[in-house]
Design a protein around this motif. Structure first.
Motif, short mmCIF file in Angstrom:
data_model
loop_
_atom_site.label_atom_id
_atom_site.label_comp_id
_atom_site.label_asym_id
_atom_site.label_seq_id
_atom_site.Cartn_x
_atom_site.Cartn_y
_atom_site.Cartn_z
N ALA A 21 24.33 -15.55 96.54
CA ALA A 21 25.06 -14.33 95.75
C ALA A 21 23.52 -13.66 95.79
O ALA A 21 23.42 -12.02 96.58
CB ALA A 21 25.44 -13.81 94.42
N GLY A 22 22.32 -13.67 95.54
CA GLY A 22 20.76 -13.23 96.10
C GLY A 22 21.24 -13.23 97.87
O GLY A 22 20.27 -12.70 98.23
N THR A 23 21.64 -14.20 98.63
CA THR A 23 20.97 -14.05 99.79
C THR A 23 21.95 -13.58 100.66
O THR A 23 21.37 -12.86 101.36
CB THR A 23 21.51 -15.98 100.37
N PHE A 24 23.01 -13.53 99.87
CA PHE A 24 23.76 -12.45 100.71
C PHE A 24 23.73 -11.39 100.69
O PHE A 24 24.11 -9.78 101.06
CB PHE A 24 25.39 -12.59 100.35
N ALA A 25 23.29 -10.75 99.01
CA ALA A 25 22.40 -9.53 98.68
C ALA A 25 21.32 -9.44 99.64
O ALA A 25 21.40 -8.47 100.17
CB ALA A 25 22.09 -9.69 97.35
N ALA A 26 20.54 -10.09 100.17
CA ALA A 26 19.40 -10.07 100.94
C ALA A 26 20.00 -9.92 102.37
O ALA A 26 19.62 -8.60 103.00
CB ALA A 26 18.80 -11.27 100.85
N ALA A 28 23.01 -8.38 102.88
CA ALA A 28 23.28 -6.98 102.96
C ALA A 28 22.41 -6.20 102.73
O ALA A 28 22.50 -4.65 103.41
CB ALA A 28 24.52 -6.88 101.04
N GLY A 29 21.54 -6.51 101.90
CA GLY A 29 19.96 -5.11 101.40
C GLY A 29 18.83 -4.56 103.06
O GLY A 29 18.82 -3.18 103.10
N GLU A 50 31.43 -8.93 107.51
CA GLU A 50 31.11 -8.94 106.44
C GLU A 50 31.82 -10.48 105.81
O GLU A 50 31.32 -11.25 105.54
CB GLU A 50 31.17 -7.86 105.62
#
Length: 137
Positions: A21-26, A28-29, A50
């Motif tokens: 989740a952190g990787t994909f949030a990064a 996306a961020g 996506e």
């Protein structure tokens, strides 16, 4: 005995979910996926981008964890290398644009001194982390 195994499964799954989740949030961020859609004028297909990124992450992890060898020859290797290079290049360019945040942050908080120390400590942390990874493994 089986209770320990159940706890290990829960901790492993929870940790894996948190890291992914952190990787994909990064991703996306920093705006890689919307930037792809904008540059190629395919904003209608952003869900496809996506889903492709998520599927690529899942398949890559399965191949890495279970040591699956991919069939093919030099052509397969060239295609994989090309797509990997494109993705890494896009990530690097998006991260380079994010680096503009540091000067904006220092102006907003009116930081007069210490920026060089912050950058030095970030670099030392990266060096220490890489050294520990190589020493431990």
């Amino acid at each position: 005995m089986w209770i320990k195994q159940c706890i290990l499964i829960l901790v492993g799954l929870g940790s894996g979910i948190a890291v992914s989740a952190g990787t994909f949030a990064a991703i996306a961020g920093i705006g890689v996926i919307p930037r792809f859609a904008d540059r190629t004028h395919t904003a209608k297909r952003i869900l496809w981008y996506e889903n492709s990124a998520i599927l690529g992450g899942i398949i890559g992890n399965v191949i890495y964890l279970y040591h699956i060898s991919l069939p093919g020859n030099v052509v397969t290797l060239v295609l994989y290398g090309g797509f990997s290079g494109i993705f890494v290049g896009c990530m690097v360019m998006a991260l380079a644009e994010i680096l503009n945040v540091i000067p904006i942050f220092t102006r907003r908080v009116k930081m007069k001194w210490g920026l060089s120390l912050i950058i030095l400590f970030i670099a030392m942390g990266k060096i220490l982390g890489a050294a520990l990874q190589f020493i431990i493994s």
